[in-house]
Design a protein around this motif. Structure first.
Motif, PDB file in Angstrom:
ATOM      1  N   ASP A   1       0.865  -1.185   0.000  1.00  0.00           N
ATOM      2  CA  ASP A   1       0.000   0.000   0.000  1.00  0.00           C
ATOM      3  C   ASP A   1       0.901   1.233   0.000  1.00  0.00           C
ATOM      4  N   LEU A   2       0.763   2.068  -1.030  1.00  0.00           N
ATOM      5  CA  LEU A   2       1.549   3.293  -1.158  1.00  0.00           C
ATOM      6  C   LEU A   2       0.631   4.492  -0.938  1.00  0.00           C
ATOM      7  N   ILE A   3       1.225   5.614  -0.553  1.00  0.00           N
ATOM      8  CA  ILE A   3       0.447   6.836  -0.400  1.00  0.00           C
ATOM      9  C   ILE A   3       1.112   7.961  -1.164  1.00  0.00           C
ATOM     10  N   ASP A   4       0.285   8.854  -1.669  1.00  0.00           N
ATOM     11  CA  ASP A   4       0.767  10.058  -2.346  1.00  0.00           C
ATOM     12  C   ASP A   4       1.161  11.061  -1.259  1.00  0.00           C
ATOM     13  N   PRO A   5       2.461  11.423  -1.143  1.00  0.00           N
ATOM     14  CA  PRO A   5       2.866  12.329  -0.052  1.00  0.00           C
ATOM     15  C   PRO A   5       2.221  13.706  -0.150  1.00  0.00           C
ATOM     16  N   LYS A   6       1.807  14.107  -1.351  1.00  0.00           N
ATOM     17  CA  LYS A   6       1.170  15.412  -1.511  1.00  0.00           C
ATOM     18  C   LYS A   6      -0.261  15.418  -0.977  1.00  0.00           C
ATOM     19  N   SER A   7      -0.809  14.240  -0.706  1.00  0.00           N
ATOM     20  CA  SER A   7      -2.199  14.171  -0.246  1.00  0.00           C
ATOM     21  C   SER A   7      -2.314  14.060   1.268  1.00  0.00           C
ATOM     22  N   ILE A   8      -1.196  14.145   1.995  1.00  0.00           N
ATOM     23  CA  ILE A   8      -1.240  14.005   3.449  1.00  0.00           C
ATOM     24  C   ILE A   8      -1.788  15.281   4.090  1.00  0.00           C
ATOM     25  N   TYR A   9      -2.754  15.127   4.966  1.00  0.00           N
ATOM     26  CA  TYR A   9      -3.291  16.253   5.725  1.00  0.00           C
ATOM     27  C   TYR A   9      -3.389  15.848   7.192  1.00  0.00           C
ATOM     28  N   VAL A  10      -3.764  16.793   8.032  1.00  0.00           N
ATOM     29  CA  VAL A  10      -3.871  16.549   9.473  1.00  0.00           C
ATOM     30  C   VAL A  10      -5.348  16.551   9.861  1.00  0.00           C
ATOM     31  N   GLU A  11      -5.749  15.556  10.605  1.00  0.00           N
ATOM     32  CA  GLU A  11      -7.098  15.521  11.161  1.00  0.00           C
ATOM     33  C   GLU A  11      -6.998  15.667  12.674  1.00  0.00           C
ATOM     34  N   ALA A  12      -7.579  16.733  13.199  1.00  0.00           N
ATOM     35  CA  ALA A  12      -7.518  17.011  14.633  1.00  0.00           C
ATOM     36  C   ALA A  12      -8.901  16.880  15.256  1.00  0.00           C
ATOM     37  N   ALA A  13      -8.921  16.522  16.530  1.00  0.00           N
ATOM     38  CA  ALA A  13     -10.182  16.370  17.267  1.00  0.00           C
ATOM     39  C   ALA A  13     -10.469  17.654  18.037  1.00  0.00           C
ATOM     40  N   VAL A  14     -11.579  18.318  17.694  1.00  0.00           N
ATOM     41  CA  VAL A  14     -11.969  19.564  18.353  1.00  0.00           C
ATOM     42  C   VAL A  14     -13.037  19.245  19.395  1.00  0.00           C
ATOM     43  N   PRO A  15     -12.788  19.550  20.677  1.00  0.00           N
ATOM     44  CA  PRO A  15     -13.829  19.320  21.703  1.00  0.00           C
ATOM     45  C   PRO A  15     -15.101  20.096  21.371  1.00  0.00           C
ATOM     46  N   VAL A  16     -16.238  19.512  21.721  1.00  0.00           N
ATOM     47  CA  VAL A  16     -17.535  20.120  21.407  1.00  0.00           C
ATOM     48  C   VAL A  16     -17.622  21.545  21.936  1.00  0.00           C
ATOM     49  N   ASP A  17     -17.100  21.788  23.128  1.00  0.00           N
ATOM     50  CA  ASP A  17     -17.196  23.121  23.731  1.00  0.00           C
ATOM     51  C   ASP A  17     -16.379  24.164  22.986  1.00  0.00           C
ATOM     52  N   ASP A  18     -15.421  23.717  22.152  1.00  0.00           N
ATOM     53  CA  ASP A  18     -14.538  24.656  21.450  1.00  0.00           C
ATOM     54  C   ASP A  18     -14.829  24.762  19.957  1.00  0.00           C
ATOM     55  N   ILE A  19     -15.855  24.049  19.479  1.00  0.00           N
ATOM     56  CA  ILE A  19     -16.138  24.056  18.040  1.00  0.00           C
ATOM     57  C   ILE A  19     -16.419  25.468  17.535  1.00  0.00           C
ATOM     58  N   SER A  20     -17.098  26.275  18.336  1.00  0.00           N
ATOM     59  CA  SER A  20     -17.455  27.628  17.901  1.00  0.00           C
ATOM     60  C   SER A  20     -16.236  28.529  17.741  1.00  0.00           C
ATOM     61  N   LEU A  21     -15.091  28.132  18.304  1.00  0.00           N
ATOM     62  CA  LEU A  21     -13.884  28.955  18.221  1.00  0.00           C
ATOM     63  C   LEU A  21     -13.104  28.734  16.930  1.00  0.00           C
ATOM     64  N   VAL A  22     -13.367  27.626  16.254  1.00  0.00           N
ATOM     65  CA  VAL A  22     -12.566  27.242  15.085  1.00  0.00           C
ATOM     66  C   VAL A  22     -13.340  27.498  13.806  1.00  0.00           C
ATOM     67  N   ARG A  23     -12.665  28.135  12.854  1.00  0.00           N
ATOM     68  CA  ARG A  23     -13.268  28.413  11.546  1.00  0.00           C
ATOM     69  C   ARG A  23     -12.271  28.120  10.442  1.00  0.00           C
ATOM     70  N   PRO A  24     -12.744  27.713   9.264  1.00  0.00           N
ATOM     71  CA  PRO A  24     -11.832  27.510   8.128  1.00  0.00           C
ATOM     72  C   PRO A  24     -11.037  28.775   7.824  1.00  0.00           C
ATOM     73  N   GLY A  25      -9.770  28.584   7.485  1.00  0.00           N
ATOM     74  CA  GLY A  25      -8.900  29.704   7.174  1.00  0.00           C
ATOM     75  C   GLY A  25      -8.014  30.130   8.320  1.00  0.00           C
ATOM     76  N   MET A  26      -8.292  29.666   9.550  1.00  0.00           N
ATOM     77  CA  MET A  26      -7.472  30.058  10.699  1.00  0.00           C
ATOM     78  C   MET A  26      -6.065  29.476  10.580  1.00  0.00           C
ATOM     79  N   ALA A  27      -5.079  30.267  10.991  1.00  0.00           N
ATOM     80  CA  ALA A  27      -3.692  29.818  10.987  1.00  0.00           C
ATOM     81  C   ALA A  27      -3.452  28.849  12.135  1.00  0.00           C
ATOM     82  N   ALA A  28      -2.517  27.924  11.920  1.00  0.00           N
ATOM     83  CA  ALA A  28      -2.201  26.929  12.945  1.00  0.00           C
ATOM     84  C   ALA A  28      -0.763  26.468  12.775  1.00  0.00           C
ATOM     85  N   THR A  29      -0.262  25.788  13.784  1.00  0.00           N
ATOM     86  CA  THR A  29       1.035  25.124  13.699  1.00  0.00           C
ATOM     87  C   THR A  29       0.853  23.669  14.110  1.00  0.00           C
ATOM     88  N   VAL A  30       1.693  22.806  13.540  1.00  0.00           N
ATOM     89  CA  VAL A  30       1.608  21.373  13.807  1.00  0.00           C
ATOM     90  C   VAL A  30       2.983  20.869  14.213  1.00  0.00           C
TER      91      VAL A  30
END
Length: 291
Positions: free
Chosen positions: A127-156
């Motif tokens: 099984d091979l993967i395309d390295p350009k297709s790798i993304y990060v999936e993070a778990a956002v607690p329900v109480d904090d969902i309202s704080l996160v919006r698409p486009g926000m800057a982040a660090t990993v």
């Protein structure tokens, strides 16, 4: 009373939300056997890089393997005739087998068979993967969902490369909650020149939910809370040598600093020692802490 104090200053402030997650490959590529036979030389390991057209193994088809086994038997039964039979077999078995080549540049996610194993035609080998297709999936607690919006800057960051901070951006929020409704997945895209080259890698994400380039800032030690009225206050060291209780409103808070949105001005002195022994109008002797 002797106290220490710090000057109210202007500085950039930002609020961060810390999340845990893992890398995910959006696109997988299956490396398959070009024919039925025995796989030889397949030494791929998870994390290996392969290039387009790279020969990663060979498959010896069953007919060739049967002919070679027959030759071994013939050499035991009739050595005189075996020589001519060997020449005939060698005309068809002079190559190492059918080459297994990588279809494109990719990373090895998992090897599915071992070298020497018999496989069928088009059976998956890795099984091979395309390295350009790798993304990060993070778990956002329900109480904090309202704080996160698409486009926000982040660090990993990841323990696989602990010295590297990968810039990222929130790409999307899932409309679905996880089992038990404790968290909701958020997808983040790595946007720097470097990327994490392994799917399933554990990561820590810090999303910048708010930022103020020129905030009025005081040390956290100077802030007090009036729980009865749900308000905050500080003690300002006045030019008259007394402590003055001053009500403030707060914005972004970090473990070491607090943004003040009203009640203070840059340059004022706020008392950082003395705690609840302080009172409005108390005579104080101030030592200014060096910033």
């Amino acid at each position: 009373m002797s106290v220490t104090a710090a000057r109210v200053r202007t500085a950039p402030m930002r609020a961060e939300l810390r999340l845990l997650g893992a890398t995910v490959a959006m696109r997988h590529i299956t490396l398959r056997a070009p024919a039925a036979g025995r796989v030889m030389g397949l030494e791929l390991q998870s994390g290996d890089r392969v290039r387009t057209g790279q020969v990663v193994a060979h498959v010896i088809n069953r007919e060739v393997e049967a002919a070679e086994q027959g030759l071994e038997v013939a050499q035991q039964i009739d050595p005189a005739e075996a020589a001519s039979l060997a020449r005939s077999v060698n005309r068809y078995t002079h190559n190492p087998g059918i080459a297994v080549t990588a279809p494109e540049n990719a990373l090895v996610s998992q090897r599915l068979v071992s070298s020497g194993q018999l496989v069928t035609d088009l059976e998956p080998l890795a099984d091979l993967i395309d390295p350009k297709s790798i993304y990060v999936e993070a778990a956002v607690p329900v109480d904090d969902i309202s704080l996160v919006r698409p486009g926000m800057a982040a660090t990993v960051t990841t323990p696989l490369d602990p010295a590297i901070v990968f810039p990222a951006r929130v790409a999307a929020l899932s409309p679905n909650l996880t089992q038990g409704a404790a968290t909701s997945p958020a997808r983040l895209q790595l946007i720097g020149s470097r990327s994490i080259s392994q799917a399933g890698a554990p990561v820590e994400v810090r999303v910048t939910t708010r930022s103020v380039p020129a905030a009025i800032v005081i040390p956290s030690a100077a802030l007090f809370e009036d729980a009865a009225n749900d308000t905050f206050y500080v003690f300002v060291a006045g030019s008259d040598g007394k402590a003055h209780r001053t009500r403030v409103t707060v914005g972004i808070r970090t473990p070491s600093e607090v943004q003040i949105t009203s009640g203070l001005a840059p340059g004022q002195l706020v008392i950082t020692s003395g705690g609840y022994a302080l009172s409005d109008g108390l005579q104080v002797k101030v030592t200014v802490a060096q910033s």
